[in-house]
Design a protein around this motif. Structure first.
Motif, PDB file in Angstrom:
ATOM      1  N   ARG A  90      22.060  10.200  -6.392  1.00  0.00           N
ATOM      2  CA  ARG A  90      22.868  11.088  -7.209  1.00  0.00           C
ATOM      3  C   ARG A  90      23.939  11.775  -6.390  1.00  0.00           C
ATOM      4  NH1 ARG A  90      17.756  14.255  -9.581  1.00  0.00           N
ATOM      5  NH2 ARG A  90      17.384  14.215  -7.336  1.00  0.00           N
TER       6      ARG A  90
ATOM      7  N   ALA B 102      22.277   9.474  -0.634  1.00  0.00           N
ATOM      8  CA  ALA B 102      23.507   9.566  -1.424  1.00  0.00           C
ATOM      9  C   ALA B 102      24.540  10.437  -0.723  1.00  0.00           C
ATOM     10  CB  ALA B 102      23.195  10.122  -2.812  1.00  0.00           C
ATOM     11  N   TYR B 103      24.061  11.537  -0.143  1.00  0.00           N
ATOM     12  CA  TYR B 103      24.990  12.398   0.608  1.00  0.00           C
ATOM     13  C   TYR B 103      25.586  11.653   1.794  1.00  0.00           C
ATOM     14  CZ  TYR B 103      26.574  16.110   3.725  1.00  0.00           C
ATOM     15  OH  TYR B 103      27.314  16.874   4.573  1.00  0.00           O
TER      16      TYR B 103
ATOM     17  N   SER C 177      12.439  11.494  -3.455  1.00  0.00           N
ATOM     18  CA  SER C 177      13.651  11.896  -4.181  1.00  0.00           C
ATOM     19  C   SER C 177      14.608  12.631  -3.249  1.00  0.00           C
ATOM     20  CB  SER C 177      13.282  12.780  -5.371  1.00  0.00           C
ATOM     21  OG  SER C 177      12.466  12.090  -6.291  1.00  0.00           O
ATOM     22  N   LYS C 178      14.059  13.489  -2.374  1.00  0.00           N
ATOM     23  CA  LYS C 178      14.920  14.175  -1.405  1.00  0.00           C
ATOM     24  C   LYS C 178      15.534  13.193  -0.421  1.00  0.00           C
ATOM     25  CE  LYS C 178      12.499  18.607  -1.684  1.00  0.00           C
ATOM     26  NZ  LYS C 178      11.705  19.620  -0.944  1.00  0.00           N
TER      27      LYS C 178
ATOM     28  N   ASP D 165      18.363  11.662  -2.198  1.00  0.00           N
ATOM     29  CA  ASP D 165      19.513  12.578  -2.241  1.00  0.00           C
ATOM     30  C   ASP D 165      20.228  12.606  -0.900  1.00  0.00           C
ATOM     31  OD1 ASP D 165      18.905  13.145  -4.850  1.00  0.00           O
ATOM     32  OD2 ASP D 165      17.795  14.979  -4.382  1.00  0.00           O
ATOM     33  N   ASP D 166      19.448  12.621   0.204  1.00  0.00           N
ATOM     34  CA  ASP D 166      20.062  12.584   1.542  1.00  0.00           C
ATOM     35  C   ASP D 166      20.848  11.293   1.731  1.00  0.00           C
ATOM     36  OD1 ASP D 166      18.857  14.992   1.985  1.00  0.00           O
ATOM     37  OD2 ASP D 166      17.187  14.175   3.133  1.00  0.00           O
TER      38      ASP D 166
END
Length: 880
Positions: A595, A630-631, A623-624, A627-628
């Protein structure tokens, strides 16, 4: 493959180690003292003594050592043994030939040349053997080629020394030593190199001794150290026969004694162990591989080693007996070529490949049909990691369970017989059962307690298992963060994250897909790791919002939330991919969206071999991690976009510089070419006026004056334009005193200031870095405008400066007619005027030049919009 008895490693000198080391520092001190206190008249150099010493302590010793090395090499086939034998042989030949050539004409040079070249080649062979010992490898030569390599090695070094001697006698070899003058540079290079190689060999042998405590290595290392000391003495020797030379010879002869002591120590160690000298030397000069083979050859279990192509690279004696084939029929062969059945080949191939890919050891039970019947085994596949951290080989250890299986079968038969016997006693047991009813109840209670205890143990095991999984997931997230920090390229970053998740979490396969914005809304695989075997090629994943296209990966992208398939056998969503997934051992999966804000770039999908393995906490951690990831993808893409923008900016700047250069060239040519016709027009008009002065009326004279004035203004405009275009070609920046630049400007405007009776004041002004001439022009233009556009009152001009945020802010304030703030931006444009030329003459380029000068110096200029009489011009210049 050579077979050796497994012997204990670790026989070191029992006594006298400090005493045996004393000659090394003593000889070093003796050489230093001899070097600084040499008295030529006190020493002589009898050739017969050198000949006897070299033959006994160099030639004989080296020949004995090389003979023992050749014998051990014929037994073991170890390359390092052959290298040591060649090294001592060529060193011994060089020492004997050098002593013999001493009495010939030019004998000093012949002696030095032959000896030094023999020492260099001996050092090279010793260093090569020491390096093999340091690398802990044991290269072997096949039995059929041992004699060939031995003859080639020993014969080759003998031929080399014969050629060197012939070249020295024939005068082909450049001189190494000139008696009375000293050594030549080539001799120092040869001898220095040999000395350094012997020192490195000594360090490696002594380090190996400190690890395994083999007495042979200790004495051999000391002999190498004494040889290096002797070469150091010869290196500083300036004439043959000096005390330094005799100190070197003594060190060399003592080194020969130590060579013999090393062999005697090995022989004594062999006697103490009840084995042969060859086994002791092999244990001393072999690496870890030899120790492994010594253990493996005596192990009762079948041991096999496979490379990445699933070829046998080692099979111990028990394994060969099990296969019923010689080593030549198995080594280098794959499973099919070794004679295993198709079913066994398929089973073993899948297990070994999985160990290569996951780096995890695995256990399994299998069977093998033999001539004596089927035998059953418990096998363990263990990964062997290389220096790069990847699995280099897989070691398979198989233990024979046939007897245990047979015993279990007999036990089952015996149990059946007992059951038949118990049937005949059933009636008697009924009575016994009634008597045991109370005992049965007690037993039931005990079993209930046992069930509760087992449930508690199982629950605890489950908690521990989940904790281990969470810990692995935390490690994966930490390692992925590190990968993100060092990532430079998106594809490599994605593949590294997949490898991290597979390696740290132990999952079967991980892949990352991007959501394409095409008509089919397909998901494009971008990276994967683990046991994939073409699985992604069978998928047609989309993120379309339709019933037939629904899948965990597409659902995660579409919803922006994790999507789980807890069991591929029962989950209806996995039906299209179930067959291919089960073939590869996948039991469940989870897809996590990548995301960015409220949009999903794609998803990372993880496959596990266990059904429903993902706990709530693990899903949160994954999930984290997503997110990492995606970042990290966004950061890399922004970095690439920034690099492209910077490249575009550099190209634009280069194009602008070229355009400015063309403009400047145009201004220069225009000013030069236009000046000439303007001067011609002005000249012809003046001639016309003088010649026809009495024939022209007043109106004609007025027209001629207007034309001459227009030409003059045109020349002024061209000169102003030329000055404007040359601002960027100013001088290099130097420290400039602003006060001095202001004084120069006031001096240039002295006449106009006096005519206007202007009063000019200033506060203390700083020193800045810039172009002094252009700063003078800046103040001159601003003060000139203040004087020109004065009002009815006496002109007053104030100049001030103050430091603000790393810049000097200058203000030039006057009490003149002022400027309407509406025109604040227009006045800095080139050729812009706010007043009639007849009332306020000028070109209209002065403030444009000021703006360009200030911007060239890295500052800005503006009209202060504050209300009040007059006008205030502000500009900034960097403070440093």
């Amino acid at each position: 493959m050579a077979k050796h008895a497994a012997i204990p490693i670790g026989t070191s000198p029992r006594r006298g180690i400090p005493v045996s080391l004393l000659p090394i520092p003593a000889l070093i001190i003796l050489i230093i003292v001899a070097h600084f206190s040499f008295v030529p008249s006190l020493f002589y150099d009898p050739a017969w003594l050198i000949l006897i010493g070299n033959i006994l302590f160099v030639g004989v010793v080296c020949f004995v050592v090389s003979w023992i090395a050749s014998r051990n090499y014929r037994v073991t086939g170890r390359i390092q043994v052959l290298l040591l034998g060649c090294g001592v042989l060529i060193f011994g030949i060089g020492g004997v030939l050098a002593a013999i050539l001493r009495d010939l004409p030019g004998g000093a040079n012949l002696n030095v040349t032959v000896y030094n070249l023999g020492a260099l080649m001996g050092a090279v062979f010793h260093f090569a053997a020491a390096w093999i010992l340091l690398a802990a490898i044991s290269p072997e030569v096949g039995a059929g080629r041992k004699r060939l390599w031995l003859g080639f090695g020993y014969g080759g070094v003998s031929l080399i020394m014969a050629v060197v001697t012939a070249a020295c006698l024939g005068g082909v070899m450049p001189p190494f030593f000139i008696q009375g003058v000293g050594p030549t540079p080539i001799r120092q290079a040869v001898l220095g190199t040999a000395d350094i190689l012997f020192v490195f060999s000594f360090i490696i042998f002594m380090g190996t001794y400190l690890r395994n405590k083999e007495g042979f290595l200790y004495w051999y290392a000391c002999a190498l150290a004494l040889t290096a000391i002797s070469l150091s003495a010869f290196f500083v020797e300036s004439s043959v026969g000096s005390p330094i030379g005799w100190a070197g010879r003594f060190s060399q002869y003592l080194g020969g004694v130590y060579f013999l002591v090393s062999l005697l120590t090995a022989a004594r160690s062999a006697q103490d162990r009840g084995t042969s000298l060859d086994n002791v030397l092999t244990a001393s000069l072999s690496g870890v591989e030899e120790k492994f083979r010594a253990l493996a050859e005596n192990a009762p279990d079948a041991i096999r080693r496979f490379d990445k192509d699933l070829r046998h690279i080692y099979v111990n004696a028990a394994g060969l007996r099990l296969l019923g084939k010689p080593a030549a029929a198995v080594i280098g062969k794959n499973l099919e070529e070794a004679g295993l059945s198709e079913e066994q080949c398929r089973l073993w191939r899948s297990r070994i490949l999985e160990v290569f890919q996951t780096g995890q050891r695995m256990g399994m039970e299998d069977y093998l049909p033999t001539q004596n019947g089927t035998r059953f085994f418990l096998s363990h596949c263990v990964p062997e990691f290389g220096a790069d951290g990847r699995v280099a080989n897989v070691l398979v250890v198989s233990r024979d369970l046939t007897e245990r299986k047979q015993t279990e079968e007999k036990l089952r038969q015996f149990t059946a017989e007992l059951q038949a016997a118990n049937a005949s006693l059933q009636e008697s047991r009924q009575a016994a059962l009634k008597l045991a009813e109370d005992a049965q109840q007690a037993r039931q209670q005990a079993e209930n307690l046992n069930v509760e205890l087992r449930s508690e143990v199982e629950a605890r095991k489950l908690v521990e298992k989940n904790l281990r999984r969470l810990n692995r997931t935390l490690n994966a997230r930490s390692h992925s963060d590190q990968a993100r920090l060092r990532a430079q390229e998106e594809s490599a970053y994605l593949n590294e994250v997949c490898q991290i998740v597979v390696g740290d979490c132990g999952h079967a396969m991980v892949w990352i897909g991007y959501a394409e914005q095409d008509g089919a809304k397909s998901v494009r695989p971008a990276a994967c790791a683990g046991f994939e075997e073409g699985y992604l090629d069978t998928l047609k994943i989309t993120w379309a919002d339709s019933e037939q296209d629904r899948n965990p990966t597409g659902t995660a992208i579409l919803t922006g939330k994790p999507s789980l398939c807890r069991d591929m056998l029962t989950d209806p969503q996995s039906a299209p991919w179930r067959e291919q997934a089960i073939k590869r051992g996948y039991a469940s999966s989870i897809a996590l969206p990548l995301r960015v804000d409220d949009t999903a770039l794609g998803a990372i999908t993880i496959y596990s071999r266990e059904p429903d393995p993902f706990t709530e906490h693990e899903v949160e951690l994954l999930s984290k991690l997503a997110d990492d990831l995606a970042y990290g993808i966004t950061t890399l893409r922004l970095r690439q976009a920034r690099l492209k923008a910077e490249e575009s900016l550099r190209k634009t700047a280069a194009e602008l510089a070229r355009s400015n250069q063309d403009l400047e060239q145009f201004a220069y040519v225009a000013s030069h070419d236009l000046q000439e016709p303007l001067r011609a027009v002005a000249g012809f008009l003046s001639l016309l006026e003088r010649r026809c002065r009495h024939e022209l009326d007043e109106k004609s004279h007025e027209y001629i004056a207007g034309a001459v004035g227009g030409v003059t203004r045109m020349q002024s405009l061209i000169n102003a334009l030329l000055s404007y275009s040359r601002i960027d070609r100013g001088k290099a920046y130097v420290p400039v005193d602003v006060r001095a630049a202001l004084d120069n400007a006031l001096a240039n405007l002295h006449t106009s200031i006096e005519e206007a009776n202007a009063v000019i004041s200033s506060c203390p002004l700083p020193t800045v870095t810039g172009d002094a001439i252009q700063l003078t022009q800046l103040f001159q233009n601003l003060i000139s405008n203040a004087v020109k556009f004065r009002g009815s009152a006496q002109p007053e001009i104030q100049i001030s400066a103050r430091l603000e945020s790393g810049f000097w802010r200058f203000e030039v304030r006057d009490n003149g007619i002022g400027i309407d703030p509406h025109y604040a931006s227009r006045i800095f444009l080139i050729f812009q005027r706010l007043h009639n030329r007849n009332k306020y003459p000028g070109t209209g380029i002065g403030l444009s030049i000021c703006k360009k000068i200030v911007e060239r110096h890295g500052g800005t200029i503006w009209l202060d919009p504050k209300p009040g009489p007059g006008a205030t011009f502000c500009f900034t210049l960097p403070a440093q």
